[in-house]
Motif scaffolding. Structure first.
Motif, PDB file in Angstrom:
ATOM      1  N   LYS A  66       1.638  -6.124   0.656  1.00 62.66           N
ATOM      2  CA  LYS A  66       0.754  -5.525   1.227  1.00 62.66           C
ATOM      3  C   LYS A  66       0.808  -4.182   1.809  1.00 62.66           C
ATOM      4  CE  LYS A  66      -2.005  -9.717   2.097  1.00 62.66           C
ATOM      5  NZ  LYS A  66      -2.502 -10.475   3.570  1.00 62.66           N
ATOM      6  N   ASP A  67       2.062  -4.186   2.558  1.00 58.66           N
ATOM      7  CA  ASP A  67       2.497  -2.919   3.185  1.00 58.66           C
ATOM      8  C   ASP A  67       3.075  -1.855   2.436  1.00 58.66           C
ATOM      9  OD1 ASP A  67       1.588  -4.004   5.643  1.00 58.66           O
ATOM     10  OD2 ASP A  67       3.599  -4.986   6.326  1.00 58.66           O
ATOM     11  N   SER A  68       3.324  -2.087   1.321  1.00 59.77           N
ATOM     12  CA  SER A  68       4.229  -1.175   0.207  1.00 59.77           C
ATOM     13  C   SER A  68       3.393  -0.164  -0.517  1.00 59.77           C
ATOM     14  CB  SER A  68       4.930  -2.207  -0.940  1.00 59.77           C
ATOM     15  OG  SER A  68       3.955  -2.682  -2.006  1.00 59.77           O
ATOM     16  N   ARG A  69       2.050  -0.377  -0.261  1.00 61.52           N
ATOM     17  CA  ARG A  69       1.091   0.550  -0.963  1.00 61.52           C
ATOM     18  C   ARG A  69       1.186   0.723  -2.475  1.00 61.52           C
ATOM     19  NH1 ARG A  69       1.239   5.845   3.360  1.00 61.52           N
ATOM     20  NH2 ARG A  69       0.600   4.793   4.898  1.00 61.52           N
ATOM     21  N   GLY A  70       1.088  -0.351  -2.933  1.00 63.26           N
ATOM     22  CA  GLY A  70       1.383  -0.543  -4.510  1.00 63.26           C
ATOM     23  C   GLY A  70       2.593  -0.497  -5.341  1.00 63.26           C
ATOM     24  N   LYS A  71       3.842  -0.455  -4.394  1.00 59.17           N
ATOM     25  CA  LYS A  71       5.009  -0.342  -4.823  1.00 59.17           C
ATOM     26  C   LYS A  71       5.747  -1.862  -5.188  1.00 59.17           C
ATOM     27  CE  LYS A  71       5.543   4.281  -3.166  1.00 59.17           C
ATOM     28  NZ  LYS A  71       6.443   5.358  -2.274  1.00 59.17           N
ATOM     29  N   GLY A  72       5.143  -2.758  -4.268  1.00 56.05           N
ATOM     30  CA  GLY A  72       5.841  -4.062  -4.243  1.00 56.05           C
ATOM     31  C   GLY A  72       6.974  -4.136  -3.236  1.00 56.05           C
ATOM     32  N   CYS A  73       7.728  -4.842  -3.253  1.00 56.83           N
ATOM     33  CA  CYS A  73       8.671  -5.436  -2.126  1.00 56.83           C
ATOM     34  C   CYS A  73      10.134  -5.651  -2.915  1.00 56.83           C
ATOM     35  CB  CYS A  73       8.144  -6.637  -1.213  1.00 56.83           C
ATOM     36  SG  CYS A  73       8.539  -8.204  -1.973  1.00 56.83           S
ATOM     37  N   ASN A  74      10.878  -6.081  -2.182  1.00 56.23           N
ATOM     38  CA  ASN A  74      12.336  -6.417  -2.769  1.00 56.23           C
ATOM     39  C   ASN A  74      12.459  -7.266  -3.724  1.00 56.23           C
ATOM     40  OD1 ASN A  74      13.632  -4.317  -1.276  1.00 56.23           O
ATOM     41  ND2 ASN A  74      14.076  -5.379   0.404  1.00 56.23           N
ATOM     42  N   GLN A  75      11.526  -8.480  -3.566  1.00 54.84           N
ATOM     43  CA  GLN A  75      11.218  -9.625  -4.463  1.00 54.84           C
ATOM     44  C   GLN A  75      10.080  -9.734  -5.590  1.00 54.84           C
ATOM     45  OE1 GLN A  75      10.601 -12.637  -1.203  1.00 54.84           O
ATOM     46  NE2 GLN A  75      12.946 -13.175  -1.033  1.00 54.84           N
ATOM     47  N   HIS A  76       9.126  -8.806  -5.218  1.00 50.21           N
ATOM     48  CA  HIS A  76       8.074  -8.668  -6.323  1.00 50.21           C
ATOM     49  C   HIS A  76       7.679  -7.419  -6.532  1.00 50.21           C
ATOM     50  CE1 HIS A  76       7.177 -12.193  -3.331  1.00 50.21           C
ATOM     51  NE2 HIS A  76       7.645 -12.679  -4.073  1.00 50.21           N
ATOM     52  N   THR A  77       7.721  -7.275  -7.828  1.00 48.67           N
ATOM     53  CA  THR A  77       7.356  -6.094  -8.579  1.00 48.67           C
ATOM     54  C   THR A  77       5.874  -6.130  -9.174  1.00 48.67           C
ATOM     55  OG1 THR A  77       8.433  -6.562 -10.796  1.00 48.67           O
ATOM     56  CG2 THR A  77       9.699  -5.629  -9.257  1.00 48.67           C
ATOM     57  N   TYR A  78       5.315  -4.745  -8.962  1.00 48.77           N
ATOM     58  CA  TYR A  78       3.786  -4.720  -9.558  1.00 48.77           C
ATOM     59  C   TYR A  78       3.705  -4.712 -11.109  1.00 48.77           C
ATOM     60  CZ  TYR A  78       1.192  -4.382  -5.223  1.00 48.77           C
ATOM     61  OH  TYR A  78       0.391  -4.680  -4.086  1.00 48.77           O
ATOM     62  N   GLY A  79       2.726  -5.328 -11.614  1.00 47.25           N
ATOM     63  CA  GLY A  79       2.527  -5.359 -12.809  1.00 47.25           C
ATOM     64  C   GLY A  79       1.261  -5.914 -13.397  1.00 47.25           C
ATOM     65  N   PRO A  80       0.683  -5.734 -14.527  1.00 46.80           N
ATOM     66  CA  PRO A  80      -0.626  -6.378 -14.789  1.00 46.80           C
ATOM     67  C   PRO A  80      -0.665  -8.109 -14.890  1.00 46.80           C
ATOM     68  CG  PRO A  80       0.432  -5.539 -16.667  1.00 46.80           C
ATOM     69  CD  PRO A  80       1.406  -5.195 -15.546  1.00 46.80           C
ATOM     70  N   CYS A  81      -1.520  -8.572 -14.385  1.00 47.09           N
ATOM     71  CA  CYS A  81      -1.719  -9.929 -14.392  1.00 47.09           C
ATOM     72  C   CYS A  81      -2.589 -10.566 -15.502  1.00 47.09           C
ATOM     73  CB  CYS A  81      -2.349 -10.385 -12.957  1.00 47.09           C
ATOM     74  SG  CYS A  81      -2.532 -12.144 -12.688  1.00 47.09           S
ATOM     75  N   ASP A  82      -2.284 -11.405 -16.242  1.00 45.82           N
ATOM     76  CA  ASP A  82      -2.863 -12.190 -17.386  1.00 45.82           C
ATOM     77  C   ASP A  82      -4.290 -12.847 -16.883  1.00 45.82           C
ATOM     78  OD1 ASP A  82      -0.709 -11.256 -18.786  1.00 45.82           O
ATOM     79  OD2 ASP A  82       0.065 -13.141 -18.759  1.00 45.82           O
ATOM     80  N   LYS A  83      -4.355 -13.136 -15.505  1.00 47.65           N
ATOM     81  CA  LYS A  83      -5.302 -14.079 -15.215  1.00 47.65           C
ATOM     82  C   LYS A  83      -6.299 -13.100 -14.618  1.00 47.65           C
ATOM     83  CE  LYS A  83      -3.778 -18.515 -14.099  1.00 47.65           C
ATOM     84  NZ  LYS A  83      -3.370 -19.405 -12.992  1.00 47.65           N
ATOM     85  N   CYS A  84      -6.263 -12.142 -13.584  1.00 45.19           N
ATOM     86  CA  CYS A  84      -7.258 -11.390 -12.903  1.00 45.19           C
ATOM     87  C   CYS A  84      -7.354 -10.040 -13.611  1.00 45.19           C
ATOM     88  CB  CYS A  84      -6.831 -11.226 -11.413  1.00 45.19           C
ATOM     89  SG  CYS A  84      -5.325 -10.277 -11.103  1.00 45.19           S
TER      90      CYS A  84
END
Length: 294
Positions: A66-84
């Motif tokens: 939430k605080d990364s402004r769309g960049k993700g954190c050390n554990q989670h990277t941003y990308g397209p979601c198949d569901k939403c």
């Protein structure tokens, strides 16, 4: 191995003259609908929505994302979601199932073409009046039954906010009737609100339960069985209602769960089928076993 939980030891009483008269008479305050017709309408409202009618609302639970402004954190990277179908942190968000305003309206029209809603309060111009939180309380009436609902537009403003708050209030009130209730899962919201902390708790509880029972297990299915058991208790003398409970159990793959029934331990599917058969036979023999499940 079957999931186990406690269930209805003595689920119901027999029919009484009061409940028979209640189902047969037409109270003046229900717009001519009998109690049986109202119960039938409730079960139609509770029928599962088609997969094509269900949408997904993403909610990021990872505080770092939430605080990364769309960049993700050390554990989670941003990308397209198949569901939403949105760009979200992978494994760092939850997709909450919901139905839109159009789908909810279509369901209400199919059940009662004359359904209606009204605001609980109006302003000096006679328009719906929002509360101090910019939310709206409404009264939704379906087949002569009225229940309250609350809507909020979130961060939207202007005309879009007005439409959103009405649609949200109708869906919320519809949920009080059981509409799309199966899409609502408290565990998903708990993950969002706890920032993912509940995931560790769930994993620990599931592992402990599995070790004790000697088989894989999870808290979710057990909770769902308990909810279905509670529903069965309230409509134990209504074959139509029990059929809906059974359909829900089959849909969520918990119909094989073992529960405590009137004659001891039984598989939930067998317990419900036995009672449905007994009720249908009683109806065929001319005995009225209808009781209010609403």
């Amino acid at each position: 191995m079957a999931t186990t939980t406690e269930a209805p030891a003595t689920m119901a009483e027999g029919p009484t003259s009061h409940t028979q008269n209640q189902a047969e008479t037409r109270p003046s305050n229900t717009f001519g609908y009998t109690r049986a017709e109202q119960i039938e309408a409730l079960h139609k409202l509770r029928e599962p929505f088609l997969p094509t009618e269900v949408r997904y609302l993403p909610r990021v639970w990872c505080r770092a994302c939430k605080d990364s402004r769309g960049k993700g954190c050390n554990q989670h990277t941003y990308g397209p979601c198949d569901k939403c179908k949105q760009r979200m942190p992978r494994n760092g968000h939850i997709d909450l199932k919901f139905v839109g305003h159009a789908e909810a309206t279509n369901r209400l029209l199919n059940v009662d073409p004359f359904w209606d809603w009204e605001p609980l309060t109006v302003d000096e111009r006679g328009l719906p009046q929002v509360d101090g939180y910019r939310g709206l309380w409404i009264r939704l009436t379906v087949c002569g039954m009225s229940r309250l609902g609350y809507g909020h537009a979130g961060d939207k403003t202007g005309g879009d906010a007005v439409k959103e708050v009405i649609g949200d209030a109708i869906r919320n009130a519809g949920m009080r009737f059981g509409m799309a209730l199966d899409l609502w899962t408290s565990s998903d919201l708990e993950i969002v609100e706890s920032g993912g902390a509940s995931l560790d708790t769930e994993d620990a509880s599931a592992s402990s339960s599995a070790r004790q029972q000697g088989s894989p297990s999870a808290t979710g299915p057990v909770d769902h069985v308990q909810r279905l058991v509670g529903q069965a208790k309230t409509c134990w003398s209504n074959a139509i209602a029990l059929s809906q409970v059974l359909a829900d159990a089959e849909k969520h793959q918990v119909a094989d769960a073992e529960v405590d029934g009137p004659v001891g331990r039984q598989v939930l599917r067998d317990l419900l089928n036995d009672q449905i058969t007994a009720l249908n036979q009683a109806t065929a023999n001319g005995h009225n076993t209808e009781r209010g499940a609403a």
